[in-house]
Enzyme design. Structure first.
Site: not given
Ligand code: BGC
Length: 728
Positions: A316, A512
């Site tokens: 990630d 998030e």
């Molecule tokens: C998230 C992922 C995402 C990635 C790329 C991360 O911060 O946890 O779900 O795919 O960013 O954007």
């Protein structure tokens, strides 16, 4: 000018040398799954690669942070990504396509001309791109219980992504959220691993198609492995803006034994792997204190070993930087744990140089590098990227269907199926046509951004009109009929005298970590709006837009009807379809609905299960409305559309894990692991847990348990704080 014809021709197989006997040194893992057929070709190509070329395959920058366009050819990247805010200049479909093609063209100028996989977060449609169809977020799709629909959504999403040429989506998210205060709850289909397993596999089938070579499908990525939805309250990531403060849950620590981790949080990976998923993203989060990004046990022994995953792992966003030690130590741990490709959005140069040093020093074995690159190449070969005559440009004909009415019709159907009617007193719904005046109110009634939520055009999403679509107000106006006057006020004023009122309230967009909350109560503005409308004496229908169940308080008693619409996306028409009765509601709760914040976490299978609305609850217009005030512990009526299921309700109550059950996550043990998995870690102190039922394959449209059945099991990590509940 770059010559595409030459580029395409240069992909002929002889150009990449098809030798059967690969002269590969080191113990590169033999593929056992769907990518095994490409092992020989991958190893043949690997044998021709320099160390730098191999490391280029492993390194993934974000295009936003490319320091120099010359880096593209210098490093010969295996992949580039666009994170949630990493857009081309205008964010139009054409600009996305041009950007992708420009980057891919650079790869054609590298010595081996290995095409890149370009990754984007297509988590509910091609959701970074203005004009794309935005589907309901996964929690809404969980309410549909409709695997065929989820597969169709995957197909449409893949086509829209391919319209920009892009060939990889960081989806589906197969998290199993256990605590709705988590800001990523809506990215999960359900709190029930069985539903996640069913719909996650459907999404993979939709995105990837039957054959990954299909140029209208994309590579899928199941994420975030594993336990991201089971983190304990108070263990989340530090808040960079407030020293000493942490986000409560996101990227935190999942605490529990290995059996629980497998049973709850790996369910979606078992079925995604069965469906042929080509990539998996390990989670930012930890399991019993160890970051997933650095866990050899989970990544190599379990995921690649026991579960037989033979695609590649992509870390990630900067996630390896959460591992202990300096950057070198972090890279070393992640790679040796089994990471195959690393998201190093802006630090890619440093990542490459450090990785190289570690390999040259022997800190990362050459065989591990070869294994990682073989996995990446296998998937690229399976995608047909190196097939003779393969045109890597975007298919221009897909522009015709991008954001088209036919694609929007699929989304509208998904919205219809996702709505869960929680209350319908006096048969307020369906709304009758021919009303003289309908009053629409609420901050979210005319707000496309609030309808779409996070991961829409921008990373965290935003209120307003980030893209094209139909708000609920617009949809109500369209469907009400020309004789009905529609009035609107944000605050609920002016409702008096209307035939009825529709009040649309709920959460503002978030994604998030920023979406973690300690209180899931409705905002004071929303509460006041509903109260104002109710006071005017007109029948009041409340539509709730939210990424999770909210604490309803007085709004539940004030509403004559209440509909949970989740984050429906761009097609508000689906909400109006159900309100006006053109379609009967069929959605069932994919999560348990708590009475109060202090009752969270609450999940199906808890020892003392007493939610406001049980998992699986949802009224339809044939159900008849329950009398006011009796919503508690209402057991679901007969399924609206029952289909045979393999997990009868009794199994949920009485079933312990059946030894030898084919659906147990540790399927497909390899011969070399005959000795069985390593002993489980000791369970941590917490709520008592009893055995959990086996997974149900073919699980679909299963509904909650009848009243009176006791639910003895608990499948959630105990998301405890020191007090056992809520913030410490
Ligand atoms: C998230 C992922 C995402 C990635 C790329 C991360 O911060 O946890 O779900 O795919 O960013 O954007």
């Amino acid at each position: 000018m770059f010559d595409w014809e030459v580029f395409v021709k240069s992909w002929s197989l002889p150009a990449i040398v098809l030798v059967t006997a690969a002269a590969v040194t080191g113990a590169s893992a033999e593929a056992a799954g769907p990518f095994a057929a490409y092992d020989a070709q991958a190893k043949a190509l690997l044998a021709r690669m320099t160390l730098d070329e191999k490391l280029g395959q492993i390194t993934q920058p974000d295009q936003e942070f490319l320091k120099d366009q010359a880096d593209l050819e210098k490093y010969a990247f295996g992949s580039i990504q666009s994170g949630g805010d990493s857009d081309p200049r205008t964010n139009s479909v054409e600009d996305w396509r041009d950007m992708y093609e420009r980057y891919q063209a650079h790869m054609a100028k590298t010595r081996l001309r290995i095409p890149m996989v370009y990754g984007v977060d297509a988590v509910h449609g091609h959701s970074n791109v203005v004009g794309a169809v935005i589907f309901p977020h996964n929690i809404g799709l969980g309410a549909t219980r409709d695997a065929a629909l989820v597969e169709e959504i995957g197909r449409v999403t893949a086509e829209e992504v391919r319209a920009t040429g892009i060939n990889w989506g960081f989806a589906p998210c197969v998290t199993v959220p256990q605590d709705e205060r988590w800001g990523r709850s809506y990215e999960g289909f359900s709190e029930d691993p069985r539903l996640v397993a069913e719909l996650g596999a459907a999404a993979v089938r939709g995105l990837q198609g039957r054959d990954l070579k299909d140029p209208r499908r994309i590579l899928a990525c199941a994420k975030h492995f594993a336990g991201d939805g089971g983190t304990a309250w108070g263990t989340g990531m530090p808040d960079a803006d407030h020293p000493g403060v942490r986000y409560p849950l996101d990227r935190g620590d999942a605490r529990g034994d290995e059996a629980t981790l497998r049973r709850v949080h790996m369910a979606g990976y078992v079925t995604a792997i069965e469906a042929g998923v080509g990539s998996i993203m390990p989670s930012f989060s930890s399991w019993n204190g160890e970051r997933l990004s650095g866990s050899r046990r989970l990544l190599t022994e379990i995921l690649k070993g026991e579960l037989g995953f033979d695609g590649f792992l992509i870390s990630d966003y900067n996630a390896i930087e959460d591992l202990p030690g300096d950057y070198a130590a972090q890279i070393k741990q992640a790679m040796n744990a089994g990471m195959d490709m690393v998201m190093a959005p802006s630090r890619y140069r440093e990542f490459f140089a450090t990785l190289k040093r570690l390999v040259e020093q022997g800190d990362i074995p050459q065989a591990r590098i070869d294994d990682a690159v073989t996995r990446i190449l296998r998937v690229k070969l399976a995608m047909g990227l190196m097939d003779e005559g393969r045109d890597l440009r975007a298919d221009r004909s897909l522009l015709e269907t991008f954001g088209s009415a036919s694609h929007r019709a699929v989304a509208r159907r998904a919205v219809r199926e996702s709505l869960v009617v929680l209350k319908n007193e006096g048969r307020t719904l369906p709304l009758r046509r021919g009303a003289k005046r309908i009053h629409v109110a609420g901050a979210s009634a005319d707000d496309l951004g609030n309808q779409c939520g996070g991961w829409t055009i921008t990373w965290q999403g935003r209120s307003g009109t980030p893209t094209q679509g139909t708000t609920i107000l617009a949809a109500v106006s369209q469907l009400a009929g020309k004789d009905s006057k529609i009035t609107y006020s944000r605050d609920g004023s002016g409702a008096a005298g209307a035939d009825f009122a529709i009040v649309v309230v709920g959460e503002k967009p978030y994604a998030e970590f920023q979406g973690d909350r300690s209180d899931l109560g409705l905002s004071a503005e929303d509460v006041a709006t509903v109260a104002a409308v109710k006071k005017s004496g007109v029948p009041t229908v409340v539509v709730l837009l939210s990424g999770r169940p909210m604490i309803l308080g007085d709004v539940l008693s004030q509403a004559d009807a209440l509909v949970a619409a989740w984050l429906p996306g761009s097609e508000g028409g689906g909400v109006a379809d159900v309100l006006f009765g053109d379609f009967k509601p069929t959605g069932k709760l994919p999560v348990s609905w708590p009475r109060s914040t202090s009752q969270i976490p609450i999940n199906l299978g808890d020892a003392h299960y007493d939610p406001l609305f049980a998992y699986g609850y949802g009224l339809t217009y044939d159900d008849g409305a329950p009398p006011a005030g009796t919503q508690s512990r209402i057991s679901p009526a007969e399924p609206a559309r029952a289909v045979p299921v393999q997990a009868p309700a009794e199994m949920l109550v009485n079933g312990g894990f059946a030894k030898g059950d084919a659906n147990w996550p540790s399927v497909r043990p390899k011969a070399s692991q005959k000795g069985g998995p390593a002993p489980s870690r000791a369970p941590l102190p917490g709520r008592a847990r009893s055995p959990h039922p086996p997974f149900a394959r073919g699980y679909e449209r299963r509904h909650g348990l009848p009243r009176g059945e006791s639910l003895r099991t608990s499948h959630g990590f105990p998301a405890v704080s020191s007090s056992g509940r809520g913030p410490p």
